[in-house]
Design a protein around this motif. Sequence first.
Motif, short mmCIF file in Angstrom:
data_model
loop_
_atom_site.label_atom_id
_atom_site.label_comp_id
_atom_site.label_asym_id
_atom_site.label_seq_id
_atom_site.Cartn_x
_atom_site.Cartn_y
_atom_site.Cartn_z
N LEU A 23 49.12 51.35 30.09
CA LEU A 23 48.49 51.85 31.31
C LEU A 23 48.37 53.37 31.31
CD1 LEU A 23 50.21 49.52 33.92
CD2 LEU A 23 47.83 49.41 33.14
N LYS A 24 49.34 54.03 30.69
CA LYS A 24 49.30 55.49 30.62
C LYS A 24 48.11 56.00 29.82
CE LYS A 24 54.20 56.56 31.26
NZ LYS A 24 55.40 57.12 30.59
N THR A 25 47.53 55.17 28.97
CA THR A 25 46.35 55.60 28.23
C THR A 25 45.13 55.70 29.14
OG1 THR A 25 45.69 53.37 27.52
CG2 THR A 25 47.22 54.58 26.07
N GLN A 28 47.84 58.66 34.13
CA GLN A 28 49.25 59.01 34.30
C GLN A 28 49.69 58.86 35.76
OE1 GLN A 28 51.46 60.10 31.82
NE2 GLN A 28 49.88 59.53 30.36
N ASP A 29 48.76 58.50 36.64
CA ASP A 29 49.03 58.39 38.07
C ASP A 29 50.06 57.29 38.33
OD1 ASP A 29 48.96 58.31 40.83
OD2 ASP A 29 46.93 57.48 40.96
N PRO A 30 51.20 57.64 38.91
CA PRO A 30 52.22 56.62 39.17
C PRO A 30 51.74 55.50 40.09
CG PRO A 30 53.00 58.79 39.89
CD PRO A 30 51.64 58.96 39.31
N ASP A 31 50.85 55.82 41.03
CA ASP A 31 50.33 54.78 41.93
C ASP A 31 49.55 53.72 41.15
OD1 ASP A 31 51.46 55.94 44.18
OD2 ASP A 31 49.64 57.06 44.68
N TYR A 32 48.80 54.15 40.15
CA TYR A 32 48.04 53.22 39.32
C TYR A 32 48.99 52.34 38.51
CZ TYR A 32 45.06 51.63 35.46
OH TYR A 32 44.40 50.88 34.51
N ILE A 33 49.96 52.96 37.86
CA ILE A 33 50.88 52.22 37.00
C ILE A 33 51.76 51.28 37.83
CG2 ILE A 33 52.83 52.45 35.41
CD1 ILE A 33 51.47 55.14 34.50
N LEU A 34 52.39 51.82 38.87
CA LEU A 34 53.29 50.99 39.68
C LEU A 34 52.52 49.94 40.48
CD1 LEU A 34 55.73 53.80 40.87
CD2 LEU A 34 56.07 52.13 39.02
N GLY A 35 51.31 50.26 40.89
CA GLY A 35 50.48 49.28 41.60
C GLY A 35 50.12 48.11 40.70
#
Length: 81
Positions: A23-25, A28-35
């Motif tokens: 997902l980091k590729t 880097q937005d934590p909301d995107y990853i954690l969501g």
Amino acid sequence: MTVEEYIQKKKPSKVTLELIERLKTFSQDPDYILGTLADSPYDEDRQLIIDYIDHGEDVSYENVLLFSLEVGQKRKKMTRK
């Protein structure tokens, strides 16, 4: 919560850590990853997302997010039965 805090608090599986890196590729937005992780709380669902990222067509930030939502909705329907 940051991704690092999530990792420290939850002690995620290998599959989850792999998905986070994938997902980091895209962001880097934590909301995107954690969501995305919230939409797919099971390792088998997270593996589906990894497989989509690796082998899907038209893989993008938006499509990964949509795919994770779809996987989560299918899981909810399965657990209601």
